[in-house]
Design a protein around this motif. Structure first.
Motif, short mmCIF file in Angstrom:
data_model
loop_
_atom_site.label_atom_id
_atom_site.label_comp_id
_atom_site.label_asym_id
_atom_site.label_seq_id
_atom_site.Cartn_x
_atom_site.Cartn_y
_atom_site.Cartn_z
N VAL A 105 1.43 -1.06 -0.06
CA VAL A 105 -0.05 0.01 0.13
C VAL A 105 0.69 1.55 -0.06
CG1 VAL A 105 -1.89 1.30 1.10
CG2 VAL A 105 -2.11 -1.41 1.50
N ARG A 106 1.85 1.27 0.56
CA ARG A 106 2.78 2.34 0.52
C ARG A 106 3.29 2.31 0.02
NH1 ARG A 106 4.63 -0.43 6.06
NH2 ARG A 106 2.79 0.12 7.32
N ALA A 107 4.20 1.44 -1.26
CA ALA A 107 4.31 1.38 -2.60
C ALA A 107 3.49 2.54 -3.64
CB ALA A 107 5.06 0.09 -2.76
N ALA A 108 2.07 1.89 -3.28
CA ALA A 108 1.02 2.52 -4.23
C ALA A 108 1.03 3.44 -4.37
CB ALA A 108 -0.04 2.07 -3.79
N ILE A 109 1.28 4.56 -2.78
CA ILE A 109 0.88 5.62 -2.95
C ILE A 109 2.65 6.32 -3.15
CG2 ILE A 109 0.93 7.82 -0.99
CD1 ILE A 109 -0.31 5.42 0.78
N TYR B 46 1.54 6.72 -7.06
CA TYR B 46 0.19 6.68 -7.31
C TYR B 46 0.37 8.68 -6.93
CZ TYR B 46 -0.82 2.30 -8.60
OH TYR B 46 -1.48 0.97 -9.74
N GLY B 47 0.48 8.79 -5.75
CA GLY B 47 0.16 10.11 -4.67
C GLY B 47 -0.71 9.72 -3.05
N ALA B 48 -0.57 10.43 -3.41
CA ALA B 48 -1.52 10.30 -1.86
C ALA B 48 -3.52 11.17 -1.83
CB ALA B 48 -0.72 9.92 -0.29
N PRO B 49 -4.11 10.49 -1.42
CA PRO B 49 -4.54 9.69 -0.78
C PRO B 49 -5.23 8.09 -1.81
CG PRO B 49 -6.80 11.02 -1.30
CD PRO B 49 -5.56 11.67 -1.64
N VAL B 50 -4.60 7.41 -1.62
CA VAL B 50 -4.97 5.74 -2.52
C VAL B 50 -6.29 5.08 -1.92
CG1 VAL B 50 -2.67 5.36 -3.62
CG2 VAL B 50 -3.90 4.21 -1.57
N MET B 51 -7.10 4.87 -2.36
CA MET B 51 -8.34 3.77 -1.99
C MET B 51 -8.41 2.73 -1.86
SD MET B 51 -11.54 4.63 -1.11
CE MET B 51 -11.95 5.58 -1.87
N LEU B 52 -8.14 2.18 -0.83
CA LEU B 52 -8.04 0.93 -0.56
C LEU B 52 -9.37 0.20 -0.56
CD1 LEU B 52 -5.87 -1.29 0.01
CD2 LEU B 52 -6.81 -1.25 2.42
N GLU C 122 -4.94 8.28 3.70
CA GLU C 122 -4.68 9.38 3.25
C GLU C 122 -2.83 9.49 3.69
OE1 GLU C 122 -6.53 12.24 2.55
OE2 GLU C 122 -8.14 11.46 2.69
N SER C 123 -1.79 8.50 4.05
CA SER C 123 -1.59 8.68 4.09
C SER C 123 -0.40 7.21 4.89
CB SER C 123 -0.19 9.67 5.81
OG SER C 123 -1.32 8.85 6.12
N LYS C 124 0.82 7.13 4.89
CA LYS C 124 1.56 5.86 4.55
C LYS C 124 1.39 5.40 5.88
CE LYS C 124 4.92 6.32 1.14
NZ LYS C 124 7.12 6.39 1.30
N ASP C 125 1.36 5.91 6.89
CA ASP C 125 0.76 5.82 8.73
C ASP C 125 -0.78 5.28 8.50
OD1 ASP C 125 3.33 6.98 8.82
OD2 ASP C 125 2.12 8.60 9.14
N GLU C 126 -1.07 5.43 7.41
CA GLU C 126 -2.20 4.58 7.84
C GLU C 126 -2.38 4.01 7.20
OE1 GLU C 126 -5.61 7.65 6.27
OE2 GLU C 126 -4.88 8.88 7.98
N ALA C 127 -1.97 2.48 6.35
CA ALA C 127 -1.84 1.76 5.44
C ALA C 127 -2.20 0.75 6.30
CB ALA C 127 -0.60 2.20 4.60
N GLU C 128 -1.27 0.20 7.74
CA GLU C 128 -2.13 -1.00 8.17
C GLU C 128 -3.08 -0.71 8.95
OE1 GLU C 128 0.90 -3.39 11.51
OE2 GLU C 128 2.00 -2.19 10.37
N ALA D 157 -7.27 -7.32 -0.57
CA ALA D 157 -7.27 -6.32 -1.19
C ALA D 157 -6.74 -5.60 -2.63
CB ALA D 157 -7.06 -5.75 -0.61
N MET D 158 -6.89 -4.80 -3.31
CA MET D 158 -7.00 -3.94 -4.29
C MET D 158 -6.34 -2.59 -3.83
SD MET D 158 -9.48 -3.78 -7.12
CE MET D 158 -8.41 -2.42 -7.91
N VAL D 159 -5.72 -2.15 -4.36
CA VAL D 159 -5.47 -0.78 -4.11
C VAL D 159 -5.65 0.28 -5.82
CG1 VAL D 159 -3.22 0.20 -4.40
CG2 VAL D 159 -4.26 1.22 -3.24
N GLU D 160 -6.11 1.18 -5.57
CA GLU D 160 -6.24 2.49 -7.41
C GLU D 160 -6.14 3.69 -6.60
OE1 GLU D 160 -10.37 1.09 -8.85
OE2 GLU D 160 -10.80 2.81 -8.05
N ALA D 161 -5.38 4.22 -7.67
CA ALA D 161 -4.86 5.78 -7.31
C ALA D 161 -6.53 6.38 -7.09
CB ALA D 161 -4.65 6.20 -8.88
N PHE D 162 -5.98 7.71 -6.62
CA PHE D 162 -7.19 8.33 -6.00
C PHE D 162 -7.82 8.99 -7.38
CE2 PHE D 162 -9.86 12.22 -4.02
CZ PHE D 162 -10.58 11.00 -3.18
N VAL D 163 -8.82 8.83 -7.73
CA VAL D 163 -9.52 10.00 -8.84
C VAL D 163 -9.36 11.57 -8.28
CG1 VAL D 163 -10.83 10.10 -11.07
CG2 VAL D 163 -9.69 7.43 -10.08
N ASP D 164 -9.06 12.49 -9.15
CA ASP D 164 -9.55 13.60 -9.01
C ASP D 164 -10.63 14.58 -10.24
OD1 ASP D 164 -8.90 16.75 -8.53
OD2 ASP D 164 -8.06 17.17 -10.02
#
Length: 387
Positions: A135-139, A142-148, A164-170, A180-187
Motif C-alpha cells: 500500500v505504501r509503494a502504491a502511495i 500514485y500519490g496520496a490519498p489512494v483508495m483501498l 490518506e498517508s503511509k501511516d494509515e496503511a496498516e 485487497a486491491m488499491v486504486e489511484a485516487f481520481v481527481d
C-alpha cells in the motif's frame, strides 16, 4: 412473439431486499410474478412478491426449489453464489440472467478491473496489494490519498477505505480484513452513473445521473447530470463497452468518474438494478426495475427517455444503535407536490442503513438545484428517533 397468459411467467430472485421489493412492484403490471429467496423471514420484498423461500443466498437446496418454481433466475444482491447458480441452472434447465460467469467476474474487484482494462475500458490505475508495504509503494507511485478496496464481499461502498498517508496503511488493511486491491485516487469533477439494460440483442441506457456520496454511501442522485454533452456521450460509450464484456441479460449499474479534464473512468459495476437508478421510477418513461424484468425474460426493452428533471435522496437511519424502524414526521413529504416517498419495509433501523428514498420530479421549469434543495429539506424534516 411474446404472449401474455394467466398466470404469467415467474422470475426467481436471489435476494429479497428493497431491490426485490421494487422489482416485484414493477413486474405486477406486466403480469409477471416473483418468488424471492432471502434468509430474513418476511423480508422487504415479501409483501409484494408472490412468495418467499427463507434460505441463505448460497443455500443450494433453497435455490433448487426457487429454480423449480421459476422460468428464469436472477439476483438482486452480489452475495448470490455463482457456482451454486451455475450448477442449479445446468441441472434444472432454468436460465440465470445475468449469467453466473458475470457474477464471478464482479465478485472479485481485482478480476473485474483486470478484465475491463484488458477490454480497453478506461479505469484508474490499480494493483493487487498483500501487505502494508505494498500500500505504501502504491502511495509512492500514485500519490496520496489512494483508495483501498476489499476484493470480495463489498458492495454499495462497503469495504472501500481511503488511505490518506503511509501511516494509515496498516490500519486500513486490517479494516478491510481480507484480500485487497488499491486504486489511484481520481481527481474527479463529479461522480456519475449510467443505468444500462442488456436485452435480447438490444441495449438501452437511461439518462446519466450525477451522484453525491458521503462516507462511501450514496446520498443523492441528480438527473440530468451537470456534464456537457460531449462527456455524457463518452459515458454512454463506456457503458456500451461494459455491456459487451458482461455476459447475460439484465440491468447493470455502471458507476463512473468524470475527471476534471472531461474524461470518463470506470469505477465499479453492479450486475443488477442500482441505488443510483431509483429516480427512474418517477423520472423516466420506464423504470430500471421494469427494464430488468423485461430483460431477464428476453422481452423487448422499454423507452428510457427522461420525463422531467429529477432528484432522488436516500433516507438513511439517523440512529446510534439498532432499533425498531419507525420514520417520524412524514407528513411534509406526503404533502409536497412532485415528491414521492418510497419506504422499504425494513423492520430494524441501523446506523446509516438505507431505509427508503424520496424522489422529486420537476413541475414546470423547476431546476435540479431547486429540486435538490427541496429534497434535502424534506429528508431533514424526518427522523428515525423519537427524541
Amino acid at each position: 412473439m411474446t404472449t401474455l397468459e394467466t398466470p404469467g411467467p415467474t422470475i426467481g430472485v436471489v435476494g429479497g431486499g428493497q431491490l426485490g421489493r421494487m422489482l416485484a412492484e414493477a413486474a405486477a403490471p406486466l403480469g409477471v410474478e416473483l418468488v424471492v429467496l432471502d434468509p430474513t423471514p418476511d423480508c422487504p420484498a415479501a409483501p409484494v412478491a408472490r412468495d418467499q423461500i427463507v434460505a441463505d443466498f448460497d443455500d443450494e437446496a433453497g435455490i433448487r426449489e426457487l429454480a423449480a418454481r421459476s422460468d428464469v433466475l436472477t439476483f438482486e444482491i452480489e452475495l448470490a453464489d455463482q457456482m451454486v447458480l451455475d450448477r442449479v441452472s445446468e441441472d434444472s434447465g432454468t436460465p440465470v440472467h445475468p449469467k453466473p460467469s458475470t457474477l464471478e467476474t464482479i465478485h472479485d474487484k481485482l478480476v473485474q478491473k483486470r478484465e475491463l482494462a484488458d477490454a480497453g475500458i478506461p479505469v484508474p490505475p490499480f494493483r493487487k496489494v498483500e501487505d502494508a508495504d505494498a500500500v505504501r509503494a502504491a502511495i509512492d507511485d500514485y500519490g496520496a490519498p489512494v483508495m483501498l478496496k476489499a476484493r470480495t464481499g463489498g458492495y454499495d461502498g462497503r469495504g472501500n477505505v481511503p488511505v490518506e498517508s503511509k501511516d494509515e496503511a496498516e490500519d486500513a488493511l486490517e479494516s478491510v480484513a481480507g484480500p485487497a486491491m488499491v486504486e489511484a485516487f481520481v481527481d474527479f469533477e463529479r461522480e456519475v452513473s449510467v443505468i444500462a439494460a442488456k436485452g435480447d440483442g438490444e441495449i438501452a441506457t437511461f439518462p446519466i445521473g450525477e451522484n453525491v456520496h458521503e462516507a462511501e454511501i450514496l446520498r443523492e442522485t441528480i438527473v440530468p447530470a451537470g456534464s456537457i454533452e460531449a462527456v455524457t456521450e463518452k459515458a454512454r460509450d463506456v457503458a456500451a463497452d461494459v455491456l459487451d464484456v458482461m455476459d447475460g441479460r439484465g440491468v447493470y449499474g455502471i458507476e463512473l468518474f468524470e475527471t476534471t479534464d472531461g474524461e470518463i473512468l470506470l469505477n465499479e459495476i453492479a450486475p443488477r438494478p442500482h441505488n443510483s437508478g431509483h429516480w427512474t421510477i418517477e423520472g423516466a418513461q420506464s423504470s430500471q426495475f421494469e427494464q430488468h424484468v423485461r430483460a431477464v425474460l428476453g422481452w423487448p426493452l422499454a423507452a428510457t427517455d427522461l420525463r422531467a428533471p429529477t432528484v432522488s435522496k436516500n433516507l438513511l437511519a439517523d440512529v446510534e444503535e439498532p432499533r425498531d424502524a419507525a420514520l417520524c414526521g412524514v407528513d411534509r413529504i406526503l404533502e409536497t407536490p412532485g415528491a414521492n416517498l418510497h419506504w422499504y419495509g425494513k423492520r430494524q433501523a441501523r446506523p446509516l442503513r438505507k431505509m427508503g428514498h424520496v424522489t422529486l420530479t420537476a413541475r414546470g421549469d423547476e431546476s435540479t438545484d431547486g429540486l435538490l434543495e427541496t429534497a434535502r429539506g424534506l429528508v431533514a424534516s424526518v427522523t428515525f428517533t423519537d427524541e
